[in-house]
Structure formats: C-alpha cells, structure tokens
Design a protein around this motif. Structure first.
Motif, short mmCIF file in Angstrom:
data_model
loop_
_atom_site.label_atom_id
_atom_site.label_comp_id
_atom_site.label_asym_id
_atom_site.label_seq_id
_atom_site.Cartn_x
_atom_site.Cartn_y
_atom_site.Cartn_z
N SER A 8 0.83 -1.21 0.00
CA SER A 8 0.00 0.00 0.00
C SER A 8 0.86 1.26 0.00
CB SER A 8 -0.92 0.00 1.22
OG SER A 8 -1.74 1.14 1.23
N ARG A 30 -7.36 1.59 -1.90
CA ARG A 30 -8.40 2.01 -0.96
C ARG A 30 -8.76 0.87 -0.02
NH1 ARG A 30 -10.15 4.45 -5.68
NH2 ARG A 30 -11.72 2.83 -6.06
N PHE A 31 -8.84 -0.34 -0.56
CA PHE A 31 -9.14 -1.50 0.27
C PHE A 31 -8.06 -1.70 1.32
CE2 PHE A 31 -8.15 -5.99 0.99
CZ PHE A 31 -9.28 -6.37 1.68
N ASP A 90 -6.26 0.46 8.11
CA ASP A 90 -6.42 1.76 8.76
C ASP A 90 -5.16 2.60 8.62
OD1 ASP A 90 -7.94 3.67 10.05
OD2 ASP A 90 -7.22 3.08 12.03
N GLN A 137 -5.98 0.47 2.52
CA GLN A 137 -6.00 1.55 3.50
C GLN A 137 -7.14 1.37 4.49
OE1 GLN A 137 -6.04 5.02 1.02
NE2 GLN A 137 -3.82 5.11 0.90
N SER A 138 -8.30 0.93 4.02
CA SER A 138 -9.43 0.75 4.94
C SER A 138 -9.21 -0.46 5.84
CB SER A 138 -10.74 0.61 4.17
OG SER A 138 -10.76 -0.60 3.44
N GLU A 139 -8.67 -1.55 5.29
CA GLU A 139 -8.44 -2.75 6.08
C GLU A 139 -7.34 -2.55 7.13
OE1 GLU A 139 -9.83 -6.05 6.10
OE2 GLU A 139 -11.40 -4.81 5.22
#
Length: 114
Positions: free
Chosen positions: A24, A101-102, A108, A104-106
């Motif tokens: 990421s 984005r996935f 955090d 980053q969301s997973e």
C-alpha cells in the motif's frame, strides 16, 4: 511474472498484513528501505525479510541507487492472481486504485504524504 513465481508464492506474500501495508505504501511512489521501515515497530532486518518475500513473489523490485536500496511496486505481478480469481466469475480484474483504498481501509493506514 517469472515462470518460477507461482500463485502460491504471490498469495503467501499477500497473506501477511505487514507486507500488504508495505505494498500500500509503495502504491504512491518508490521508497528507500529505511523509509519503508519507519512506520513499523520492528527491526530493519525484519522489514528486509518482508521485502525479500515480496521481491521473490515479483510484487516489488529493489535496486541500489548509491548507498540506498530502493523498493518499487510491480503492479503487473498481481495480473496472474487477478486472472486466476476472474476464472471463478465472481471477481473483477484488480483495480490498483480500488486495491489501495481496500488496503488503506483494512489496515487503517492514512494515505502517504509527499
């Protein structure tokens, strides 16, 4: 992807949250190994092991510029895994922006600042 790299190697590399976080981070730009290691609470040697696994899977490449070792994301390495997942008809091709984005969301993780 080189013939020696198979799906098991790619998925094994992606199985670790630290390695996914590194990928990421590298979505934004190439990074020096020391910069990759900075946000993690582990030794530089441990980060180097993670980077070696990612490189062996073909997900990143590393090169030395002067005295600094740099890491670069190799997004095409995910193509073979994406094709395999598509064969089930349930998954779409890997969109790297959506993948970032996935991750980053997973994980955090805040987007990197330049």
């Amino acid at each position: 992807m080189t013939p020696a790299v198979d799906l098991d190697t790619i998925f094994a590399a992606l199985a670790d949250p630290t390695r996914r976080a590194i990928l990421s981070m590298l979505l934004e730009d190439d990074m020096a190994v020391t910069d990759v290691a900075e946000p993690f609470e582990m030794s530089l040697a441990a980060i180097s092991k993670h980077l070696t696994i990612l490189a062996n899977a073909g997900l990143i490449s590393q090169d030395k510029r002067g005295r600094v070792k740099w890491c670069k994301l190799e997004p095409d390495a995910l193509r073979e895994a994406s094709i395999w997942m598509q064969s089930f008809g349930q998954f779409e091709a890997v969109n790297l922006d959506a993948f970032e984005r996935f991750l980053q969301s997973e994980l955090d993780i805040a987007p990197t600042q330049d």
